[in-house]
Scaffold this active site. Structure first.
Site, PDB file in Angstrom:
ATOM      1  N   CYS A   1     -13.668  -3.279  -1.381  1.00 26.96           N
ATOM      2  CA  CYS A   1     -14.732  -2.862  -2.322  1.00 26.96           C
ATOM      3  C   CYS A   1     -15.191  -4.046  -3.230  1.00 26.96           C
ATOM      4  O   CYS A   1     -14.209  -4.787  -3.672  1.00 26.96           O
ATOM      5  CB  CYS A   1     -14.017  -1.730  -2.989  1.00 26.96           C
TER       6      CYS A   1
ATOM      7  N   SER B   1      -5.337   0.538 -10.242  1.00 31.35           N
ATOM      8  CA  SER B   1      -6.087  -0.085  -9.535  1.00 31.35           C
ATOM      9  C   SER B   1      -6.994  -1.111 -10.042  1.00 31.35           C
ATOM     10  O   SER B   1      -6.892  -1.208 -11.266  1.00 31.35           O
ATOM     11  CB  SER B   1      -7.130   0.966  -9.006  1.00 31.35           C
TER      12      SER B   1
ATOM     13  N   GLU C   1      -1.252   4.084  -7.965  1.00 37.00           N
ATOM     14  CA  GLU C   1      -2.172   3.751  -8.963  1.00 37.00           C
ATOM     15  C   GLU C   1      -2.786   4.987  -9.753  1.00 37.00           C
ATOM     16  O   GLU C   1      -2.994   6.078  -9.175  1.00 37.00           O
ATOM     17  CB  GLU C   1      -3.384   3.005  -8.145  1.00 37.00           C
TER      18      GLU C   1
ATOM     19  N   CYS D   1      -7.015  -5.558   2.988  1.00 38.66           N
ATOM     20  CA  CYS D   1      -7.059  -4.491   1.752  1.00 38.66           C
ATOM     21  C   CYS D   1      -5.792  -4.721   1.079  1.00 38.66           C
ATOM     22  O   CYS D   1      -4.977  -5.461   1.442  1.00 38.66           O
ATOM     23  CB  CYS D   1      -7.467  -3.297   2.115  1.00 38.66           C
ATOM     24  N   ASP D   2      -5.528  -3.890  -0.060  1.00 42.67           N
ATOM     25  CA  ASP D   2      -4.584  -4.012  -0.982  1.00 42.67           C
ATOM     26  C   ASP D   2      -3.208  -4.466  -0.619  1.00 42.67           C
ATOM     27  O   ASP D   2      -2.804  -5.848  -1.130  1.00 42.67           O
ATOM     28  CB  ASP D   2      -4.490  -2.855  -1.941  1.00 42.67           C
TER      29      ASP D   2
ATOM     30  N   ASP E   1      -6.699   2.466  -0.246  1.00 48.46           N
ATOM     31  CA  ASP E   1      -6.158   2.945  -1.548  1.00 48.46           C
ATOM     32  C   ASP E   1      -7.126   4.110  -2.136  1.00 48.46           C
ATOM     33  O   ASP E   1      -6.941   4.978  -2.976  1.00 48.46           O
ATOM     34  CB  ASP E   1      -6.178   1.873  -2.507  1.00 48.46           C
TER      35      ASP E   1
END
Length: 553
Positions: free
Chosen positions: A191, A468, A442, A119-120, A78
């Site tokens: 992250c 985000s 986002e 991840c997302d 992202d």
């Protein structure tokens, strides 16, 4: 065994010949076949270490008597996709991941699965697939990134985006930005703040689908390799006991996840993903209930971007289970339900103490007595709007100001960086919803620009897109119905007064019903922004944000 359908009997001789081509022995074929879904790739920092996690899972499966077989899942970063057309391709991958994993698992008749996301969209996408396929399944993620360090302070990706805004405001030099650029993301991993990836990995523990530490053990710690081996061993235990995802992901489990979400101050994207996962598990998770959960759940953590602590700090403080143990002191969790550990929630958390009350506030001394996320409603958002309340400064909890209206993210960013947005304004970015985007981009760039320009405590942002987990401030997303289907956000005009009251869960446009009806009569749908390929198909099938942006059957 389920895999007997491709291994046993004369009719399966052709199938066995193909297993021979794979180099599998008769001994391996006599054991359960365990699919390991690997999200490894070389473009996403959170996924570059997944090859090591997968190898450890394979060892664990083999140690416990199974035959591990790896197949892939895609992943989008992202951060790299942010702020351009690539972000249209982020949320939409959740359904591709779920669909493709279902296809692979069903086509090859695996007996069990170990999901290796990070991840997302990978975590919710694979949770959706797990619910559909419903064979014994364990999750083990790649783990969070360590925080960066700039001038003696811990930093993360949100600091980087805000540095760009500070440069535009003239408060940072190019050299300053370069220093951040080289230091905020120092390792592999998702992250380092409580952004969407880490939120969903933590909620996998709360749901009962991941083992202890799955959400918090840093990617670079050897402890994560051990966790992966244990995940491989544990799935064989679940297979023996026939404990399946739908046994674990019950209505009570989703209520636990919502409760932990509120305590941790997770990303607002969890309000998209939890309903979508629940839908696949046959559980109706109406977002109306979020405020009911929030009203009785204290917010115990202020991880970045809401505060100065990071995932490594949460891990050292005892992790998700320690947060759950605090919540259980008030009887806020269902503790009698089974999890992927083979034990109940209560058994999992009973000895998991809070080791650092500066990171996990004791339940008697929370940051707030209500949860980290609020769902807002009103004539501007008849269905829902969602805000990360724990990341909003006190002076913006109630705000009233003139609308500054933009029909796409790029125009808003130009205005913010061009100094055209001033204190008190309410920036409205529309036609960026699931259908209108398409893909519900986002808005980290505009929120970071607002913060970097020094307007974070005086300017609000409202969108039918989403944010985000790295966004902070009065950022209200998921406004439903979206502009593309004629929702009230499409009727807002420049200068209209917008009233935000987060404590009362209200989002109002100070325009009369008669005027809104007059505007509605004149409104015309926009031509689709994308007319070919996957995004065009997605736009036709996707529902609104308040329904989790699920696809219509």
């Amino acid at each position: 065994m389920r895999s007997d359908a491709v291994k046993v009997g004369m009719q399966q001789a052709p199938h066995r010949s193909l297993f021979n081509a794979l180099g599998l022995t008769e001994e391996e074929l006599s054991k359960p076949l365990v699919g390991i879904v690997s999200s490894y790739n070389e473009i996403v920092p959170g996924h570059m270490n997944l090859d090591k996690i997968v190898e450890a899972v394979k060892v664990g499966v083999a140690m416990a008597g199974g035959t591990p077989i790896v197949f892939p899942a895609i992943a989008v970063c992202d951060g790299i996709a942010m702020g351009h057309t690539g972000m249209k391709y982020s949320l939409v991958t959740r359904d591709l991941i779920a669909d493709s994993t279902e296809c692979m698992a069903m086509a090859h008749q695996f007996d069990a699965l170990v999901m290796v996301p990070n991840c997302d969209k990978n975590v919710p996408g694979l949770l959706m697939a797990a619910a559909r396929v419903n064979v014994p399944t364990v999750f083990v993620s790649g783990g969070p990134m360590l925080a960066g360090h700039v001038r003696g302070e811990k930093r993360s990706l949100s600091s980087m985006f805000e540095a760009v805004g500070s440069y535009a405001a003239g408060t940072m030099t190019e050299e300053d930005v370069k220093e951040f650029e080289c230091n905020v993301c120092p390792t592999c991993g998702s992250c380092s703040g409580m952004y969407t990836a880490n939120s969903m990995n933590c909620l996998t523990e709360a749901l009962g689908m991941g083992l202890r530490g799955n959400g918090t053990i840093p990617a670079v710690y050897s402890e994560r390799i051990k966790l992966a081996k244990h995940a491989g061993m544990k799935v064989m235990e679940l297979l023996e006991k026939n404990i399946r995802p739908r046994d674990i992901m019950t209505e009570k489990a989703f209520m636990n996840a919502l409760t932990v979400d509120m305590a941790l101050g997770c990303s607002t994207n969890s309000m998209l993903h939890l309903p979508a996962i629940a839908h696949e598990a046959g559980v109706e998770l109406n977002m109306e209930i979020a405020n009911e959960v929030s009203a009785k759940t204290p917010n115990l953590c202020h991880l970045a971007p809401a505060g100065p602590t990071y995932m490594e700090d949460l891990n050292e403080a005892g992790g998700v289970y320690a947060v759950m143990n605090e919540l259980n002191k008030k009887g806020l969790l269902y503790t009698d339900i089974i999890t992927a550990t083979g034990k109940t929630v209560g058994e999992n958390i009973e000895e998991c103490v809070n080791k650092d009350p500066s990171v996990i506030r004791p339940v008697e001394n929370p940051y707030s007595t209500t949860g980290g996320i609020a769902v807002l409603k009103g004539n501007l958002a008849p269905d829902t709007g969602v805000v990360k309340r724990s990341a909003v400064v006190p002076e913006m909890m109630v705000h009233e100001g003139p609308a500054r209206v933009f029909d796409c993210e790029e125009d808003a960013i130009d205005a913010i960086k061009g100094g055209k947005i001033v204190a008190g304004d309410v920036v409205v970015i529309r036609y960026e919803g699931p259908k209108g985007g398409p893909g519900m981009r986002e808005m980290l760039n505009p929120t970071s620009a607002i913060a970097g320009m020094g307007l974070g405590s005086t300017v609000a942002l409202i969108t039918d897109g989403r944010f985000s987990g790295a966004s902070r401030g009065a950022s209200i997303g998921h406004v439903s119905p979206e502009a593309a289907v004629g929702g009230p956000i499409a009727l807002v005009e420049e200068g209209d007064i917008i009233k935000i009251n987060i404590p009362e869960n209200k989002l109002e446009l100070a325009v009369s019903d008669e005027e809104l009806e007059a505007r509605r009569a004149k409104w015309q749908p926009r031509e689709p922004k994308v007319t070919t390929g996957y995004l065009a198909r997605y736009a036709k099938m996707v529902t609104s944000g308040n329904r989790g942006a699920i696809l219509e059957k």
